[in-house]
Write a protein that holds these residues in place. Structure first.
Motif, PDB file in Angstrom:
ATOM      1  N   ILE A 126       0.854  -1.191   0.000  1.00 12.26           N
ATOM      2  CA  ILE A 126       0.000   0.000   0.000  1.00 12.26           C
ATOM      3  C   ILE A 126       0.892   1.244   0.000  1.00 12.26           C
ATOM      4  O   ILE A 126       1.593   1.522   0.987  1.00 12.26           O
ATOM      5  CB  ILE A 126      -0.951   0.000   1.217  1.00 12.26           C
ATOM      6  CG1 ILE A 126      -1.839  -1.252   1.182  1.00 12.26           C
ATOM      7  CG2 ILE A 126      -1.790   1.264   1.241  1.00 12.26           C
ATOM      8  CD1 ILE A 126      -2.765  -1.371   2.385  1.00 12.26           C
ATOM      9  N   THR A 127       0.881   1.971  -1.094  1.00 12.20           N
ATOM     10  CA  THR A 127       1.798   3.098  -1.280  1.00 12.20           C
ATOM     11  C   THR A 127       1.657   4.177  -0.212  1.00 12.20           C
ATOM     12  O   THR A 127       2.675   4.656   0.324  1.00 12.20           O
ATOM     13  CB  THR A 127       1.604   3.702  -2.678  1.00 12.20           C
ATOM     14  OG1 THR A 127       1.792   2.670  -3.660  1.00 12.20           O
ATOM     15  CG2 THR A 127       2.602   4.823  -2.929  1.00 12.20           C
ATOM     16  N   PRO A 128       0.445   4.643   0.151  1.00  9.83           N
ATOM     17  CA  PRO A 128       0.342   5.689   1.190  1.00  9.83           C
ATOM     18  C   PRO A 128       0.944   5.255   2.527  1.00  9.83           C
ATOM     19  O   PRO A 128       1.614   6.041   3.196  1.00  9.83           O
ATOM     20  CB  PRO A 128      -1.174   5.921   1.303  1.00  9.83           C
ATOM     21  CG  PRO A 128      -1.730   5.499  -0.009  1.00  9.83           C
ATOM     22  CD  PRO A 128      -0.882   4.360  -0.453  1.00  9.83           C
ATOM     23  N   ARG A 157       3.301   3.011   2.936  1.00  9.05           N
ATOM     24  CA  ARG A 157       4.745   2.893   2.762  1.00  9.05           C
ATOM     25  C   ARG A 157       5.407   4.262   2.839  1.00  9.05           C
ATOM     26  O   ARG A 157       6.457   4.416   3.479  1.00  9.05           O
ATOM     27  CB  ARG A 157       5.053   2.221   1.428  1.00  9.05           C
ATOM     28  CG  ARG A 157       6.536   1.928   1.234  1.00  9.05           C
ATOM     29  CD  ARG A 157       6.788   1.080   0.011  1.00  9.05           C
ATOM     30  NE  ARG A 157       6.468   1.787  -1.221  1.00  9.05           N
ATOM     31  CZ  ARG A 157       5.449   1.485  -2.019  1.00  9.05           C
ATOM     32  NH1 ARG A 157       4.643   0.484  -1.718  1.00  9.05           N
ATOM     33  NH2 ARG A 157       5.222   2.171  -3.127  1.00  9.05           N
ATOM     34  N   LYS A 158       4.825   5.265   2.203  1.00  6.82           N
ATOM     35  CA  LYS A 158       5.394   6.610   2.244  1.00  6.82           C
ATOM     36  C   LYS A 158       5.269   7.229   3.627  1.00  6.82           C
ATOM     37  O   LYS A 158       6.048   8.125   3.977  1.00  6.82           O
ATOM     38  CB  LYS A 158       4.697   7.497   1.214  1.00  6.82           C
ATOM     39  CG  LYS A 158       4.998   7.099  -0.235  1.00  6.82           C
ATOM     40  CD  LYS A 158       4.317   8.054  -1.201  1.00  6.82           C
ATOM     41  CE  LYS A 158       4.659   7.700  -2.644  1.00  6.82           C
ATOM     42  NZ  LYS A 158       4.008   8.612  -3.615  1.00  6.82           N
TER      43      LYS A 158
END
Length: 318
Positions: free
Chosen positions: A173-175, A177-178
Motif C-alpha cells: 500500500i503506497t500511502p 509505505r510513504k
C-alpha cells in the motif's frame, strides 16, 4: 515478483515429498516422521540469505552489477522470501508435522471383540446401499471436519506470521509505505526502531543455532540412515530440483532474466533446515534431541553446501 511465493511453496512441497520418501526408506519411529519431513521441506530462508546475499553483492567482479543496487534489490528479494517462508512454516509445515507426529488412536482388543459380538443388522442391505449413496456428501463433510480438528489454525497467527503479514501490507500500500518508510517519512521513527531490533536478530539467531546444535545429542534416538537421507534430500536432490524449476520458469518466460533474482530463487533450495523446527518440536514436546542431531549434521555440512551450490548458481545465471 509473483513467482517468489510460488517458488517458496515449491521448496516446501518438493521437500515434503522427498522427506516422505526418506521416511518410507529408513522407517524411523512414528513420532519422528514429522521432524524428518519438516527438515527436508522447511529451509532457513531468514538469517542465512540475509548474510549470504549482501556478501555476494560486495564481491568484486560478480555477475550482479553495482554492489549498492545489488544489495538494495537483493535485500528486497530476501525479505519477501523470508516473509513467505515464515507464513508457510507456521501454517503448512506446523500442521503437517503435527499430523504426522501424532500417535495413532488405539482401540483395546477387548472392546473390539465385544463390539464385533454385539453387531446386529438393523437395516437391509438395499436400504444400506441407498443410505450410502445419499450420505456420500456427509462422509466428505465429516472427513473435512476431522481434518480441520487436526489442523491447529491458531498457529497462523504466530508472531512471526503476523509480522510478515503487516510488512506485506505496508509494502504493497503506497500511502502507508510513504508514511513509514524513507528518510523523510513522518513516522520514520518506526522504521528506525524496527531496523535497530532487526539488526540484532541475525547475530542472536546465529547464537541460538549454536546453542541448539549440542542440546541433548547423547539422548537422541535418531537413526544414522535417517540423517543421511535428510542430508541427501536437503543438499543434493532439492537443489537439483530447484535448478530444473527455476531454469524451466526462465525458459517459459515466467521470470525475468535478472541474474540476482534467479540467484535468490535458486538459493532457496540449497539452505539448511529452518531453526523454527526446534521451536515446533518444543511445542510438541517430542523429538527435541533428535532435532538437535539433525541440526548439528545439516549445519556442519552447510559450509560445504553453501559454497558449492551458490558458486554453481552464480555461474549458471551469469
Amino acid at each position: 515478483m509473483w513467482f517468489m511465493p510460488v517458488n517458496v511453496l515449491f521448496t516446501f512441497m518438493i521437500g515434503s515429498l522427498l522427506g516422505w520418501i526418506v521416511v518410507v526408506i529408513t522407517k524411523p519411529p512414528r513420532h519422528l516422521r514429522g521432524l524428518i519431513v519438516g527438515s527436508c521441506a522447511a529451509g532457513n530462508l531468514g538469517n542465512l540469505p540475509l548474510i549470504i546475499v549482501p556478501a555476494v553483492c560486495k564481491e568484486k567482479g560478480g555477475p550482479f552489477g553495482d554492489p549498492e543496487s545489488c544489495e538494495k534489490y537483493g535485500m528486497g528479494y530476501v525479505s519477501l522470501s523470508m516473509a513467505m517462508g515464515s507464513i508457510y512454516i507456521w501454517t503448512y509445515m506446523y500442521n503437517l508435522m503435527r499430523v504426522l507426529s501424532s500417535p495413532p488412536v488405539e482401540i483395546p482388543q477387548s472392546l473390539e471383540s465385544d463390539y464385533d459380538s454385539c453387531k446386529v443388522p438393523l437395516i437391509s442391505s438395499k436400504e444400506e446401499e441407498d443410505n450410502n449413496k445419499v450420505g456420500r456428501w456427509e462422509k466428505v463433510k465429516r472427513r473435512l471436519v476431522s481434518l480441520s480438528e487436526k489442523v491447529n489454525l491458531r498457529t497462523i497467527f504466530a508472531p512471526s506470521t503476523i509480522a510478515a503479514m503487516i510488512a506485506l501490507v505496508i509494502g504493497l500500500i503506497t500511502p502507508l509505505r510513504k508514511l513509514i518508510i524513507g528518510t523523510e517519512a513522518p513516522l520514520r521513527v518506526l522504521q528506525d526502531s524496527v531496523t535497530l531490533v532487526g539488526d540484532g536478530a541475525i547475530p542472536a539467531m546465529t547464537l541460538i543455532i549454536g546453542g541448539n546444535l549440542l542440546k541433548g545429542i547423547k539422548s537422541s534416538g535418531m537413526k544414522m540412515s535417517s540423517i543421511i537421507g535428510v542430508l541427501v534430500a536437503r543438499y543434493i536432490l532439492l537443489p537439483m530440483c530447484g535448478v530444473l524449476i527455476v531454469r524451466g520458469a526462465y525458459k517459459l518466460d515466467l521470470i525475468t532474466s535478472e541474474p540476482l533474482y534467479q540467484f535468490v530463487l535458486l538459493l532457496q533450495y540449497a539452505v539448511p533446515p529452518a531453526m523454527n523446527l526446534g521451536t515446533i518440536t518444543q511445542l510438541f514436546g517430542t523429538g527435541e534431541s533428535e532435532c538437535s542431531v539433525i541440526m548439528l549434521w545439516t549445519y556442519s555440512l552447510a559450509s560445504i553446501s553453501l559454497t558449492v551450490w551458490p558458486t554453481f548458481f552464480m555461474w549458471l545465471v551469469a
